[in-house]
Design an enzyme around this catalytic site. Sequence first.
Site, PDB file in Angstrom:
ATOM      1  N   SER A   9      48.027-159.814  81.150  1.00 26.16           N
ATOM      2  CA  SER A   9      47.413-159.065  82.071  1.00 26.16           C
ATOM      3  C   SER A   9      47.290-157.609  81.995  1.00 26.16           C
ATOM      4  O   SER A   9      46.437-156.750  81.977  1.00 26.16           O
ATOM      5  CB  SER A   9      48.224-159.147  83.451  1.00 26.16           C
ATOM      6  OG  SER A   9      48.400-160.360  83.756  1.00 26.16           O
ATOM      7  N   ASN A  43      39.477-159.822  85.647  1.00 30.35           N
ATOM      8  CA  ASN A  43      40.134-160.496  84.379  1.00 30.35           C
ATOM      9  C   ASN A  43      39.593-161.883  84.633  1.00 30.35           C
ATOM     10  O   ASN A  43      39.584-162.708  83.745  1.00 30.35           O
ATOM     11  CB  ASN A  43      41.303-160.052  83.871  1.00 30.35           C
ATOM     12  CG  ASN A  43      42.387-160.499  84.589  1.00 30.35           C
ATOM     13  OD1 ASN A  43      42.382-161.588  85.131  1.00 30.35           O
ATOM     14  ND2 ASN A  43      43.469-159.714  84.710  1.00 30.35           N
ATOM     15  N   LYS A  70      41.224-160.877  79.879  1.00 29.82           N
ATOM     16  CA  LYS A  70      42.661-161.054  80.146  1.00 29.82           C
ATOM     17  C   LYS A  70      43.140-161.284  78.697  1.00 29.82           C
ATOM     18  O   LYS A  70      42.921-162.292  78.064  1.00 29.82           O
ATOM     19  CB  LYS A  70      43.079-162.014  80.925  1.00 29.82           C
ATOM     20  CG  LYS A  70      44.671-162.129  81.431  1.00 29.82           C
ATOM     21  CD  LYS A  70      44.754-162.936  82.716  1.00 29.82           C
ATOM     22  CE  LYS A  70      46.235-163.262  83.273  1.00 29.82           C
ATOM     23  NZ  LYS A  70      46.401-163.697  84.507  1.00 29.82           N
ATOM     24  N   GLU A  92      49.965-154.505 110.522  1.00 32.43           N
ATOM     25  CA  GLU A  92      51.202-153.799 110.243  1.00 32.43           C
ATOM     26  C   GLU A  92      51.532-153.791 108.688  1.00 32.43           C
ATOM     27  O   GLU A  92      52.410-152.970 108.428  1.00 32.43           O
ATOM     28  CB  GLU A  92      52.184-154.765 110.866  1.00 32.43           C
ATOM     29  CG  GLU A  92      51.965-155.136 112.582  1.00 32.43           C
ATOM     30  CD  GLU A  92      50.911-155.848 112.949  1.00 32.43           C
ATOM     31  OE1 GLU A  92      50.187-156.477 112.079  1.00 32.43           O
ATOM     32  OE2 GLU A  92      50.666-155.684 114.122  1.00 32.43           O
ATOM     33  N   ASP A 124      55.790-162.280 128.694  1.00 37.68           N
ATOM     34  CA  ASP A 124      54.457-162.348 127.536  1.00 37.68           C
ATOM     35  C   ASP A 124      54.741-163.566 126.790  1.00 37.68           C
ATOM     36  O   ASP A 124      53.978-164.288 125.912  1.00 37.68           O
ATOM     37  CB  ASP A 124      54.592-161.217 126.721  1.00 37.68           C
ATOM     38  CG  ASP A 124      53.408-160.187 127.449  1.00 37.68           C
ATOM     39  OD1 ASP A 124      52.290-160.724 127.700  1.00 37.68           O
ATOM     40  OD2 ASP A 124      53.764-159.057 127.533  1.00 37.68           O
ATOM     41  N   GLN A 135      55.640-162.846 121.682  1.00 31.62           N
ATOM     42  CA  GLN A 135      55.633-161.326 121.534  1.00 31.62           C
ATOM     43  C   GLN A 135      57.143-160.935 121.439  1.00 31.62           C
ATOM     44  O   GLN A 135      57.591-159.720 121.560  1.00 31.62           O
ATOM     45  CB  GLN A 135      55.146-160.837 122.885  1.00 31.62           C
ATOM     46  CG  GLN A 135      53.772-161.416 123.410  1.00 31.62           C
ATOM     47  CD  GLN A 135      52.728-161.255 122.366  1.00 31.62           C
ATOM     48  OE1 GLN A 135      52.118-159.880 122.342  1.00 31.62           O
ATOM     49  NE2 GLN A 135      51.921-162.137 121.821  1.00 31.62           N
ATOM     50  N   ARG A 183      61.492-153.074 126.181  1.00 28.97           N
ATOM     51  CA  ARG A 183      60.762-152.903 127.352  1.00 28.97           C
ATOM     52  C   ARG A 183      61.181-152.227 128.746  1.00 28.97           C
ATOM     53  O   ARG A 183      60.496-151.083 129.109  1.00 28.97           O
ATOM     54  CB  ARG A 183      59.607-153.857 127.825  1.00 28.97           C
ATOM     55  CG  ARG A 183      58.288-153.634 128.384  1.00 28.97           C
ATOM     56  CD  ARG A 183      57.807-155.039 129.132  1.00 28.97           C
ATOM     57  NE  ARG A 183      58.516-155.607 129.974  1.00 28.97           N
ATOM     58  CZ  ARG A 183      58.859-155.074 131.359  1.00 28.97           C
ATOM     59  NH1 ARG A 183      58.232-154.336 131.754  1.00 28.97           N
ATOM     60  NH2 ARG A 183      59.576-155.810 132.044  1.00 28.97           N
TER      61      ARG A 183
END
Lengths: 656, 656
Positions: A32, A188, A252, A390, A447, A451, A506
């Site tokens: 690599s 590669n 490679k 995220e 919910d 959640q 909350r």
Amino acid sequence: MSFEAAVHAKALQLNHACLEMCAAAGSGHPTSAMSISHIVTVLMYHTMRWLPDHPRYPTADRLVLSEGHAVPIVYAAFADLRGVFGRGQAIRPMTSEDLRTLRQNDSFLDGHPNPMEGFPFFDAATGSLGQGLSIAAGVAAAARRDGLRRHVYCVIGDGEAREGQVTEALDFIIDHGLANVLPIFNCNGYGQADAVSGQQSPEVLERKLAAAGYTVRTIDGHDPSAIKATLDLFAERSAGNQPMAIVARTVKGWGAPCIQGGGWHGKPPTGRKLEQAREELNATGVSLTSALSPNEQLRIYPPDEHRVPEVEVSEPITLDEAMRRLDMTHVLQGGKFATRKAYGLALRMLGLSNPGVYVLDADVRNSTFAEEFLKEKDLTPRFLECRIAEQNMISVGVGLSAAGKIPFCSSFAKFLTRAYDQIEMAIYSGANLKIVGSHSGISLAADGPSQMALPDVAWFRAFTTMRDHHGGPGCYLLQPADAFAAYGLTMAMARHHGVCCMRTFRPDVEFIYDSNHVFELGRFEVLTEGRDLLIVSAGYMVHECNKALERLDRAGIDASLVDLYSIPFDTDALLDLANRNNGNILTVEDNFGGGIGSAVADACAESGDAFTLQQMCVRRIPKSAIDEPSILRQCGLDAESIARTAAKMLGVAVGS
Amino acid sequence: MSFEAAVHAKALQLNHACLEMCAAAGSGHPTSAMSISHIVTVLMYHTMRWLPDHPRYPTADRLVLSEGHAVPIVYAAFADLRGVFGRGQAIRPMTSEDLRTLRQNDSFLDGHPNPMEGFPFFDAATGSLGQGLSIAAGVAAAARRDGLRRHVYCVIGDGEAREGQVTEALDFIIDHGLANVLPIFNCNGYGQADAVSGQQSPEVLERKLAAAGYTVRTIDGHDPSAIKATLDLFAERSAGNQPMAIVARTVKGWGAPCIQGGGWHGKPPTGRKLEQAREELNATGVSLTSALSPNEQLRIYPPDEHRVPEVEVSEPITLDEAMRRLDMTHVLQGGKFATRKAYGLALRMLGLSNPGVYVLDADVRNSTFAEEFLKEKDLTPRFLECRIAEQNMISVGVGLSAAGKIPFCSSFAKFLTRAYDQIEMAIYSGANLKIVGSHSGISLAADGPSQMALPDVAWFRAFTTMRDHHGGPGCYLLQPADAFAAYGLTMAMARHHGVCCMRTFRPDVEFIYDSNHVFELGRFEVLTEGRDLLIVSAGYMVHECNKALERLDRAGIDASLVDLYSIPFDTDALLDLANRNNGNILTVEDNFGGGIGSAVADACAESGDAFTLQQMCVRRIPKSAIDEPSILRQCGLDAESIARTAAKMLGVAVGS
């Protein structure tokens, strides 16, 4: 020697070094590494403006090796350039001798890029794939904000490009017009187990990048002139807003046919095979470098001189002051405020007092209240909207941290699960990252479980049981019970260098503290001191425990209540308090086991003293409930259940 | 009434229901629901071949609502069609009355799709975004293998399409030519906090999908004829190998302009606003449905009749037998074999004995040894290569499980972290998923921390502390110490319905057990019974503890050793044994805290009896080391350190 011949000669020299160091280590990924030998040579010996004797120079160009396993080629170049590396007292120029220590226990050269162990050329640890481009984007975003002419190069494997985070990063770069970061796809053709999917072929990658809005150049990744020309083009365009990407066709195990093709991933040749590979590299050298005229040298150019900016950091104002400033005195008088809202105000005031603070959001800023930061016009450049991605958000935060910023990343605590691998790598990178998860635990009720963050306390706690490179806990996990605690702990996170995670929730809840209260990482607060039983809780559940205390009081039980807002915490002090409560401890938390209860159990067990400990936590997969009282009853965590359990521990019955 | 008018009328009726049910619940996402009202109407009332009174009929078409928050529209349609729902004894047709129970504690209608709580129309829980298309692909892959003419429709939000997992799923679908699954992108233009990024606009999504190899149709998502025509086209092509995708331009809050645009995500209108929205929906109805001629009805078509396939499940052969069959008796005689290699053989033999077993890999099949499965030609159709995309791999597994298969997903234990959110959703979905992480802990040594799984035991343990919908543990965490244990526990996982995670490790280790030994989830094994001290360990560390036992023996300490190969485990039995060892317990594990040590601490503390417990685990971020002895010393987990710690607990000194 021409530039072309010089690059070939250098690439071959580095490839030899890769083979030797991996053979010495008995492991590693030389093939690599060899596939990017020309790209790395042109970057490190020519294109990148950097200082080998000051690899973290603030304006220096950066190389992020997303496919971290290819790191031997960078080690080889760095040693050849006598780059400065090491840790603690042992900071010195690297030599080719050092290469033979690769992967050893006392070596600065870890198996994958690991700056905290002594290779500061890299900004962050990589090796868990697909994270590098996001880190690079974070560094680039900081450079843009700081007005630095700094380029960030990121090498990504073709197989690795399958990781969804790579596309998240590609979109983020376009959204923010970060033309100063250059993704280089190393095609590669081989992953670990197999040839790479057609979906990651050079042709399809080129199509996808163009579709995503990139100016794409597909090149032969072993053609020095093509590499140089494309990198020059990038440099010309980098001040603009139109990002560019390179798709490089590579081989490679370049230069040594006997270790090319499938079957040579992560496998250094030894013995006769190593001999053969060496000979083939030599033969490649003869064929490529002899015919070219020697008239150019490789030369490294220095970065712009860094002028230390005049940064004024002032003491942030208190929550009281903030609310008065924002005409929110009615809230102070009302006596209730959500921890997530206090976090929002804290971010805003922190942003005003500290120009290093950045805020990152994943399309939930109006739920986490990170949007408060956007309400100050001066702060908007330091707010980075990352959309529903995220993983990219956390790794961009790692990049910002590497550039000296203090990034706060927030989302629903549940959705942060998506980025646990990135958070773990942030911890290993020594990043100064602040993570805030809202809507934690069961109190968001309606919910439902998709959640709710429930195993998160157990996970973050694992990092609080061990030490990072500076001897501090790998992470602080913070659970404020009221607005003042959330505000104070946000400020405390900013003061601490390292990874912290804060859980907000909350509902609006009553004030427990005031602005005079000092919150410190590693501490807890005794809210009520009794003598029969110690209740230990945190976050939302502190309020339910307070209600339970009233019931217990009516039953003649004099319980203590601790707000364990930090893990780790002072275990001796907690156990002292438990001993003053006849050794009876009840832990109450609104998540699965492995959290506060286990932290206390660990402390009890290790003390060798006898305690009676009972843990209350979420013992079944929760479902939706219309409001907080219903969900608390559903999970057996309402004040009545807490009081009943506590009383039962003492052999007393309580009425409802 | 024309088809077009009928769909409009139905969509309006369902939109009314969405507004009412969310208003009654006081929360929910009616505007998202309304944006897919026409798509859902055409699907559920016309295109999908399904049976409302048998929503899980094995050949029925499926709808996966990846943007789970839009679920009210499906609840509304399902009630209107008198679909059968419920749990346990309460299975019955749904009515419009049921809609008013949305999100309540005792309702079958959770806030997000949650089949295990009583809404079996869905195959899996969704709501943590970006996972649906992978689940749909898993269902579709199973249908292909089973020769079923079954279509899987997946609705994905535009903001949600930013999640990298969506692109992983798109690539997977192309790789496997799954033209029987249809991604439908719902481009209503608004996320939660903001308008959607231009990177997820209909135009760019269309370009990206085309670049990835899809035949794309961009339509008006509120035009019944366009929806129908495009779904018809999909059906015609679905037997081929060229996947198709729909980009639908929609309106968030369709039909009621007063709740359109930004600011109405997850916010049901109430009072006067609700009144206004109702009136607007009525007005929309008048304008759209009155002018059209009434000559067509909406009609649901049934699926193909399901013929229960003749599935022969036989008892898998033992590891001894497998090795004899494969000419590996030299290994048996050699007495050493890696747990990961035994897992590979187990998969292969399991595959031969059980046609329900599927194997999924993420480009590390030659490291996890899942590649053994491919060595039997008959098994190759049940091997799904997922490439370097762990999130997609786990969710595809959830889809396969929904189709009745037993999927085994393996990768490096570290890289599985990438998919923790998906694993959590699998647990909430009641999936029959087997997860195997190789190279766990520190024993892989040379590659360094980016490849080591260290907080994983703490995370999985959180799920072992709670109960799933059937009353069993949310998950079993298994840590085989030798090849026979790995083989036996693979078979035990297949026998259990639910989520299991097994940790294997890299090095070859000596045999501890033999083929006669029976391994059961929830049990442990007493390897040595002494009377001074109980050492509890698992996996690789069992071997190091065995060496420590020899040292302790020489120092006159008679220690017990337990192989705690399962969490949860029989805590009473373990504590009985501890009591027979003077209450002295030493736990030894090669991961961060929160794992075995905390599990034992929890048990000790809860028992109320006095124990002396000491935990040995990884207490610092590890780095590369050249081999196992070095990494064990680096982490203070070598036999000598274990013996010394054990002896110190007893006040005895041991020599080295």
